[in-house]
Design a protein around this motif. Structure first.
Motif, short mmCIF file in Angstrom:
data_model
loop_
_atom_site.label_atom_id
_atom_site.label_comp_id
_atom_site.label_asym_id
_atom_site.label_seq_id
_atom_site.Cartn_x
_atom_site.Cartn_y
_atom_site.Cartn_z
N ASP A 113 -5.06 10.24 -0.57
CA ASP A 113 -3.60 10.22 -0.66
C ASP A 113 -3.04 8.87 -0.24
O ASP A 113 -2.08 8.36 -0.85
CB ASP A 113 -2.99 11.33 0.21
CG ASP A 113 -3.26 12.72 -0.34
OD1 ASP A 113 -3.59 12.82 -1.55
OD2 ASP A 113 -3.15 13.70 0.42
N GLU A 122 -0.93 5.75 -2.40
CA GLU A 122 0.29 5.06 -1.97
C GLU A 122 0.27 3.60 -2.43
O GLU A 122 1.31 2.99 -2.68
CB GLU A 122 0.43 5.11 -0.45
CG GLU A 122 0.79 6.46 0.12
CD GLU A 122 2.26 6.78 -0.06
OE1 GLU A 122 3.09 5.85 -0.01
OE2 GLU A 122 2.57 7.97 -0.27
N ARG A 145 9.25 10.25 -6.00
CA ARG A 145 8.55 9.24 -6.78
C ARG A 145 8.58 9.55 -8.28
O ARG A 145 7.60 9.31 -9.00
CB ARG A 145 7.10 9.12 -6.30
CG ARG A 145 6.97 8.53 -4.88
CD ARG A 145 6.63 7.06 -4.97
NE ARG A 145 6.80 6.37 -3.71
CZ ARG A 145 5.84 6.19 -2.80
NH1 ARG A 145 4.67 6.73 -2.97
NH2 ARG A 145 6.08 5.48 -1.73
N VAL A 188 3.27 3.91 7.15
CA VAL A 188 1.96 3.50 6.61
C VAL A 188 1.00 3.13 7.73
O VAL A 188 -0.17 3.57 7.74
CB VAL A 188 2.13 2.30 5.64
CG1 VAL A 188 0.75 1.78 5.20
CG2 VAL A 188 2.94 2.71 4.42
N SER A 247 9.51 2.54 6.89
CA SER A 247 8.49 2.53 5.84
C SER A 247 7.18 1.94 6.35
O SER A 247 6.09 2.48 6.12
CB SER A 247 9.01 1.74 4.64
OG SER A 247 8.03 1.67 3.63
#
Length: 364
Positions: A98, A102, A173, A56, A52
């Motif tokens: 985008d 997040e 999500r 990012v 994760s």
């Protein structure tokens, strides 16, 4: 271009890219330790967290590099070259947008499925019809996104609409996107059920909780705390469903929470589904208590509590207004057909403390 670079600088701070980079280095050292893999569950969690963080930081590093390179090219480009670079700049702006989105998924279990309950308020047929419209709106939203929507229970109204419905939306999500829809939704319209063509105001509540993995829920419900009722399924689903008492409703006596399932022909299976959803709802209550206690300890207060009216749908004047964010649109037909993303993204900004309406006054 300067605005884009400033957005990236803000994102670097908000995402804590330096902190994530340091944490990723630490996790990579753990992953290179052979002893870690003797504990598969711990290894899975470490690997998941590292993946994760890496996603990012890699996205941010790439965007920062692309933006810096594009900025240098634009400084040296003539007008024709700048026009040719416009498409690349537009694409980069979208990717930064985008990445910004997040940052809005601040709630726990944002990646989980959403368990949604729609319930009519006081007002008889009007409110039942409105609850049915909301149920369809959210199901259409899920279909537009190619999510899977599974109806668990539906109690039809006497003349129109529904008194309540429970369904699960599964997709990327799903809970994170649906979380801002939790609250009271208000409808104003000239009633199709009123022979005098008067305007009516109706309310319905929408309750959204995440579908948390069962292994995370450590809740035991004594049999003495449960009332179990069986009844005949209302909806279509074949002779087995409609001619046998296969549906199950479980009521948690201490809280009054009731959950029903009529999704299968098996009474036993429906009991299991209802019990699992009941545990999800009780778990969500406990999480909210913990969150409220932590906020109180920090001296934080939310401007609008979840139970309050969040949005008005004024159909005779063709507008829909969100009272938390100020977003207003005049295409109510599209909204009721599931075009909700603008409201959801604005709602997520509100939840993250990044947005509020300039005026929170009542509508007519």
């Amino acid at each position: 271009m300067q605005d884009l670079l400033e957005k990236l600088a803000s994102l670097r701070e908000y995402l804590d890219i330096p902190g994530k980079t340091r944490r990723l280095s630490e996790l990579d050292r753990h992953l290179s330790d052979p002893d870690l893999w003797n504990d598969p569950e711990r290894a899975r969690k470490v690997n998941q967290e590292a993946g994760s963080l890496r996603r990012v930081t890699d996205i941010y590093t790439r965007l920062q590099s692309d933006a810096s390179g594009l900025s240098e090219m634009l400084e040296m480009a003539d007008d024709d070259e700048k026009a040719m670079l416009q498409e690349e700049q537009t694409s980069l702006e979208k990717q930064v947008g985008d990445l910004y989105r997040e940052t809005l998924f601040t709630m726990q279990h944002a990646d989980a499925a959403a368990i949604v309950r729609v319930k009519s308020g006081a007002g008889g047929t009007e409110s039942m019809d409105w609850a049915g419209m909301l149920e369809r709106m959210f199901m259409r939203w899920g279909e537009r996104r190619n999510y899977k929507v599974e109806l668990i229970d539906q109690q039809d109204g006497d003349q129109a609409g529904i008194t309540s419905a429970e369904f699960i939306i599964r997709g990327e999500r799903a809970y994170g996107m649906m979380a801002p829809e939790h609250g009271v939704h208000r409808l104003v319209r000239v009633s199709p059920f009123d022979s005098n063509n008067r305007r009516h105001t109706s309310f319905a509540s929408v309750d959204v909780v995440p579908e948390v993995p069962p292994e995370e829920i450590n809740i035991h419900i004594p049999d003495s705390d449960l009332r179990r009722d069986v009844f005949r399924s209302q909806g279509a689903g074949g002779q087995g469903v409609n001619t046998t008492d296969s549906a199950v409703r479980l009521t948690h006596l201490p809280t009054g929470i009731a959950v029903a399932s009529q999704v299968t022909r098996s009474q036993i299976k429906n009991h299991e589904i209802a019990l699992q959803i009941l545990k999800q709802r009780l778990y969500d209550i406990e999480l909210k208590k913990i969150e409220a206690a932590e906020m109180a300890a920090r001296g934080e207060q939310k401007k609008i509590e979840w139970g309050n009216q969040i949005r008005s749908y004024v159909l005779d004047k063709q507008y829909v207004k969100d009272h938390r964010t100020g977003v207003m649109r005049h295409d109510s037909g599209n909204i009721l057909d599931g075009d909700l993303d603008e409201f959801m993204w604005a709602g997520l900004e509100w939840m993250a403390g990044k947005r509020s309406a300039e005026e929170l006054g009542e509508d007519e």
